[in-house]
Design an enzyme around this catalytic site. Structure first.
Site, PDB file in Angstrom:
ATOM      1  N   SER A 142      30.392  45.228 137.559  1.00  0.00           N
ATOM      2  CA  SER A 142      29.981  46.630 137.666  1.00  0.00           C
ATOM      3  C   SER A 142      31.237  47.483 137.575  1.00  0.00           C
ATOM      4  O   SER A 142      32.328  47.020 137.948  1.00  0.00           O
ATOM      5  CB  SER A 142      29.291  46.858 139.012  1.00  0.00           C
ATOM      6  N   TYR A 155      28.328  45.558 148.039  1.00  0.00           N
ATOM      7  CA  TYR A 155      28.174  45.508 146.575  1.00  0.00           C
ATOM      8  C   TYR A 155      29.538  45.582 145.891  1.00  0.00           C
ATOM      9  O   TYR A 155      29.835  44.794 144.994  1.00  0.00           O
ATOM     10  CB  TYR A 155      27.292  46.672 146.127  1.00  0.00           C
TER      11      TYR A 155
HETATM   12  N1  LIG Z   1      21.471  49.305 136.666  1.00  0.00           N
HETATM   13  C1  LIG Z   1      22.720  49.672 136.870  1.00  0.00           C
HETATM   14  O1  LIG Z   1      23.044  50.869 136.885  1.00  0.00           O
HETATM   15  C2  LIG Z   1      23.793  48.628 137.042  1.00  0.00           C
HETATM   16  C3  LIG Z   1      25.140  49.042 137.021  1.00  0.00           C
HETATM   17  C4  LIG Z   1      26.152  48.091 137.176  1.00  0.00           C
HETATM   18  C5  LIG Z   1      25.823  46.753 137.347  1.00  0.00           C
HETATM   19  N2  LIG Z   1      24.515  46.376 137.376  1.00  0.00           N
HETATM   20  C6  LIG Z   1      24.216  44.951 137.578  1.00  0.00           C
HETATM   21  O2  LIG Z   1      23.377  44.498 136.543  1.00  0.00           O
HETATM   22  C7  LIG Z   1      22.643  43.351 136.989  1.00  0.00           C
HETATM   23  C8  LIG Z   1      21.189  43.527 136.620  1.00  0.00           C
HETATM   24  O3  LIG Z   1      20.691  44.653 137.332  1.00  0.00           O
HETATM   25  P1  LIG Z   1      19.523  45.585 136.780  1.00  0.00           P
HETATM   26  O4  LIG Z   1      20.069  46.952 136.747  1.00  0.00           O
HETATM   27  O5  LIG Z   1      18.920  45.004 135.570  1.00  0.00           O
HETATM   28  O6  LIG Z   1      18.555  45.538 138.052  1.00  0.00           O
HETATM   29  P2  LIG Z   1      17.088  44.934 138.239  1.00  0.00           P
HETATM   30  O7  LIG Z   1      16.787  45.137 139.672  1.00  0.00           O
HETATM   31  O8  LIG Z   1      16.192  45.511 137.202  1.00  0.00           O
HETATM   32  O9  LIG Z   1      17.276  43.390 137.915  1.00  0.00           O
HETATM   33  C9  LIG Z   1      17.797  42.454 138.822  1.00  0.00           C
HETATM   34  C10 LIG Z   1      16.951  41.179 138.727  1.00  0.00           C
HETATM   35  O10 LIG Z   1      17.568  40.175 139.544  1.00  0.00           O
HETATM   36  C11 LIG Z   1      16.512  39.458 140.179  1.00  0.00           C
HETATM   37  N3  LIG Z   1      17.015  38.787 141.375  1.00  0.00           N
HETATM   38  C12 LIG Z   1      17.406  39.365 142.545  1.00  0.00           C
HETATM   39  N4  LIG Z   1      17.761  38.423 143.434  1.00  0.00           N
HETATM   40  C13 LIG Z   1      17.619  37.221 142.813  1.00  0.00           C
HETATM   41  C14 LIG Z   1      17.816  35.876 143.213  1.00  0.00           C
HETATM   42  N5  LIG Z   1      18.241  35.571 144.443  1.00  0.00           N
HETATM   43  N6  LIG Z   1      17.535  34.886 142.323  1.00  0.00           N
HETATM   44  C15 LIG Z   1      17.082  35.189 141.080  1.00  0.00           C
HETATM   45  N7  LIG Z   1      16.868  36.447 140.652  1.00  0.00           N
HETATM   46  C16 LIG Z   1      17.131  37.444 141.512  1.00  0.00           C
HETATM   47  C17 LIG Z   1      15.472  40.518 140.508  1.00  0.00           C
HETATM   48  O11 LIG Z   1      14.201  39.948 140.748  1.00  0.00           O
HETATM   49  C18 LIG Z   1      15.528  41.382 139.245  1.00  0.00           C
HETATM   50  O12 LIG Z   1      14.592  40.951 138.268  1.00  0.00           O
HETATM   51  C19 LIG Z   1      22.929  43.247 138.493  1.00  0.00           C
HETATM   52  O13 LIG Z   1      23.909  42.250 138.719  1.00  0.00           O
HETATM   53  C20 LIG Z   1      23.476  44.610 138.835  1.00  0.00           C
HETATM   54  O14 LIG Z   1      24.306  44.594 139.961  1.00  0.00           O
HETATM   55  C21 LIG Z   1      23.501  47.279 137.226  1.00  0.00           C
END
Ligand SMILES: NC(=O)c1ccc[n+]([C@@H]2O[C@H](COP(=O)([O-])OP(=O)(O)OC[C@H]3O[C@@H](n4cnc5c(N)ncnc54)[C@H](O)[C@@H]3O)[C@@H](O)[C@H]2O)c1
Length: 253
Positions: A142, A155
């Site tokens: 991130s 986080y």
């Molecule tokens: N959306 C943003 O703005 C953003 C920014 C920076 C980083 N990220 C990172 O991107 C990645 C994806 O996030 P996203 O935005 O698609 O969010 P999201 O919530 O849509 O997706 C996250 C997925 O991870 C799954 N998950 C959670 N815990 C789990 C576990 N223990 N085992 C298996 N699956 C699990 C959830 O069910 C969900 O489907 C994450 O690592 C997040 O930290 C997101």
């Protein structure tokens, strides 16, 4: 060059915003994809959509912070899809608190999902890749893992760990032909942002509006992160390893 024909890929958090977009992009680039998520039904829907588009996909319900679940899923992917060429460690959660507001169990949960899962997947997938002569691993960090952010201590700690464990993995496993990189998004239009707004007691629309304060003037779409991950996963990035690639619309890192 962004071609994954004949490759097998694992995507964790594959039912979420960035994970599902990347699973579809991997399939469009020619890979067969194991869509792994805690939410098995949603993972199945992503796999079904890939199959409906003519691809090959397998949905696996698993908690990627659980060692027995990880060994089982790694075995299953090999049996049902063949080897493992690409691993996208993307499952993640956020808890928006300062140190004083944070309880120790929540700290452990965030570190387990965001960091321990990557260690476990790598522990069991690296030998498979090494035996086949190499592979490509992409870990989702991130922008906040590179520069920090407010009210997100666990986080920020976890994502800083992702960036540096990526470098350590790249050093250890480069000689085995395995490249390891991190993708570091800024605000991306997924379910995570409204969830953060709720945790902070803010109006989701107001919260989302703040994310346009950047050079490109908008938040990112999951497909824009997926495109960068496909590149890192493919031979087009054959001399890139240990890198922290930022995709944030400008202004974070
Ligand atoms: N959306 C943003 O703005 C953003 C920014 C920076 C980083 N990220 C990172 O991107 C990645 C994806 O996030 P996203 O935005 O698609 O969010 P999201 O919530 O849509 O997706 C996250 C997925 O991870 C799954 N998950 C959670 N815990 C789990 C576990 N223990 N085992 C298996 N699956 C699990 C959830 O069910 C969900 O489907 C994450 O690592 C997040 O930290 C997101």
């Amino acid at each position: 060059m962004n071609d994954l024909t004949g490759k097998t890929a694992i995507v964790t958090g594959g039912a979420g915003g960035i994970g599902s977009a990347t699973a579809r992009a991997f399939a469009a680039a020619g890979a067969q994809v194991a869509v792994v998520d805690l939410d098995g039904e949603a993972a199945q829907a992503v796999a079904d959509a890939i199959v409906a588009d003519g691809g090959r996909a397998l949905a696996i319900e698993a908690d990627v912070s659980d060692e027995a679940a990880v060994t089982a899923l790694v075995d299953r992917v090999q049996v049902e899809l063949g080897g493992i060429d690409v691993l996208f460690n993307n499952a993640g959660i956020i808890r928006r608190t300062t140190a004083t507001e944070l309880d120790a169990d929540t700290w452990d949960l965030v570190m387990a999902v965001n960091v321990r899962s990557i260690f476990l997947l790598c522990k069991y997938v690296v030998p498979v890749m090494a035996a086949a002569g190499g592979g490509s691993i992409v870990n989702t960090g991130s922008g906040w893992g590179l520069k920090g952010g407010g009210r997100a201590l666990s986080y920020c700690a976890s994502k800083g760990a992702v960036v540096n464990m990526t470098r350590a993995l790249a050093i250890d496993h480069g000689p085995q032909g395995i490249r390891v990189n991190s993708i570091n998004p800024g605000d991306v239009d997924t379910g995570m942002l409204p969830d953060e707004a709720r945790q902070l007691g803010q109006d989701p629309a107001e919260f989302l509006a703040e994310s346009v304060d950047r050079p490109l003037g908008r938040m990112g779409q999951p497909e824009e992160i997926a495109a960068a991950v496909v590149w890192l996963a493919s031979d087009a990035a054959s001399y890139v390893t240990g890198a922290a690639l930022v995709a944030d619309g400008g202004g974070i890192a």
